[in-house]
Write a protein that holds these residues in place. Structure first.
Motif, PDB file in Angstrom:
ATOM      1  N   ARG A   4     -11.381  62.794  33.461  1.00  0.00           N
ATOM      2  CA  ARG A   4     -11.517  63.825  32.445  1.00  0.00           C
ATOM      3  C   ARG A   4     -11.940  65.074  33.189  1.00  0.00           C
ATOM      4  N   GLN A   6     -11.730  69.542  33.313  1.00  0.00           N
ATOM      5  CA  GLN A   6     -11.541  70.748  32.519  1.00  0.00           C
ATOM      6  C   GLN A   6     -10.921  71.808  33.404  1.00  0.00           C
ATOM      7  N   CYS A  46      -3.340  65.057  28.553  1.00  0.00           N
ATOM      8  CA  CYS A  46      -3.349  65.430  27.141  1.00  0.00           C
ATOM      9  C   CYS A  46      -4.488  66.409  26.908  1.00  0.00           C
ATOM     10  N   VAL A  48      -7.482  67.939  24.976  1.00  0.00           N
ATOM     11  CA  VAL A  48      -8.543  67.484  24.075  1.00  0.00           C
ATOM     12  C   VAL A  48      -9.142  68.733  23.441  1.00  0.00           C
ATOM     13  N   ASP A  49      -8.804  68.958  22.180  1.00  0.00           N
ATOM     14  CA  ASP A  49      -9.300  70.154  21.509  1.00  0.00           C
ATOM     15  C   ASP A  49     -10.068  69.834  20.228  1.00  0.00           C
ATOM     16  N   ASP A  50     -10.516  68.607  20.098  1.00  0.00           N
ATOM     17  CA  ASP A  50     -11.244  68.166  18.921  1.00  0.00           C
ATOM     18  C   ASP A  50     -12.531  67.475  19.388  1.00  0.00           C
ATOM     19  N   ASP A  51     -13.668  67.819  18.772  1.00  0.00           N
ATOM     20  CA  ASP A  51     -14.951  67.267  19.199  1.00  0.00           C
ATOM     21  C   ASP A  51     -15.005  65.743  19.108  1.00  0.00           C
ATOM     22  N   TYR A  53     -12.521  63.608  19.155  1.00  0.00           N
ATOM     23  CA  TYR A  53     -11.625  63.040  20.162  1.00  0.00           C
ATOM     24  C   TYR A  53     -12.254  63.146  21.550  1.00  0.00           C
ATOM     25  N   ALA A  54     -12.910  64.262  21.825  1.00  0.00           N
ATOM     26  CA  ALA A  54     -13.569  64.439  23.121  1.00  0.00           C
ATOM     27  C   ALA A  54     -14.638  63.374  23.337  1.00  0.00           C
ATOM     28  N   ALA A  57     -12.973  60.031  23.906  1.00  0.00           N
ATOM     29  CA  ALA A  57     -12.403  59.969  25.256  1.00  0.00           C
ATOM     30  C   ALA A  57     -13.490  59.712  26.293  1.00  0.00           C
ATOM     31  N   HIS A  97     -20.131  67.864  28.417  1.00  0.00           N
ATOM     32  CA  HIS A  97     -19.128  68.424  27.532  1.00  0.00           C
ATOM     33  C   HIS A  97     -19.826  69.086  26.348  1.00  0.00           C
ATOM     34  N   SER A  99     -19.118  69.183  23.289  1.00  0.00           N
ATOM     35  CA  SER A  99     -19.173  68.300  22.120  1.00  0.00           C
ATOM     36  C   SER A  99     -20.379  67.374  22.188  1.00  0.00           C
TER      37      SER A  99
END
Length: 111
Positions: A4, A6, A46, A48-51, A53-54, A57, A97, A99
């Motif tokens: 993962r 960024q 992919c 990851v733009d949703d808290d 989902y982050a 993950a 992260h 999130s």
């Protein structure tokens, strides 16, 4: 391999990862005296733009070494961020992260 990362741009990691996978596959196969595929699948990324989902993950990645039978405790896997997230043990390779940090201003509650 799971990672993962960024990046400032969506395609910024694609080329370096494709190079890494091709180069490591060639080196390992050459050292083993073999040819052919080394990695199970091609590079895939992919966004990851949703808290939620982050966080899912993160959980998946940190539990993966246990599911794969590499370790019994994710804290003992050297390439995992589990100890940093679950126990807040400092790791210079881990930046929390947003999130995760948004869950609470208090570390004990986030854990």
């Amino acid at each position: 391999m799971h990672a993962r990362l960024q990046a400032p741009e969506t395609e910024a990691l694609g080329r370096p990862f494709r190079w890494f996978m091709a180069d490591t596959a060639t080196a390992v196969q050459r050292a083993r005296g073999r040819r052919g595929h080394f990695w199970e699948r091609r590079y895939r990324a992919c966004l990851v733009d949703d808290d939620l989902y982050a966080l899912a993950a993160l959980r998946y990645l940190d539990r993966n070494p246990v599911r794969a039978g590499l370790v019994a405790d994710p804290t003992t896997y050297p390439w995992s961020s589990w100890a940093a997230y679950a126990l807040e043990i400092a790791n210079p390779l881990v930046t929390f992260h947003p999130s995760y940090l948004a869950l609470s201003p208090y570390a004990t509650i986030r854990q």
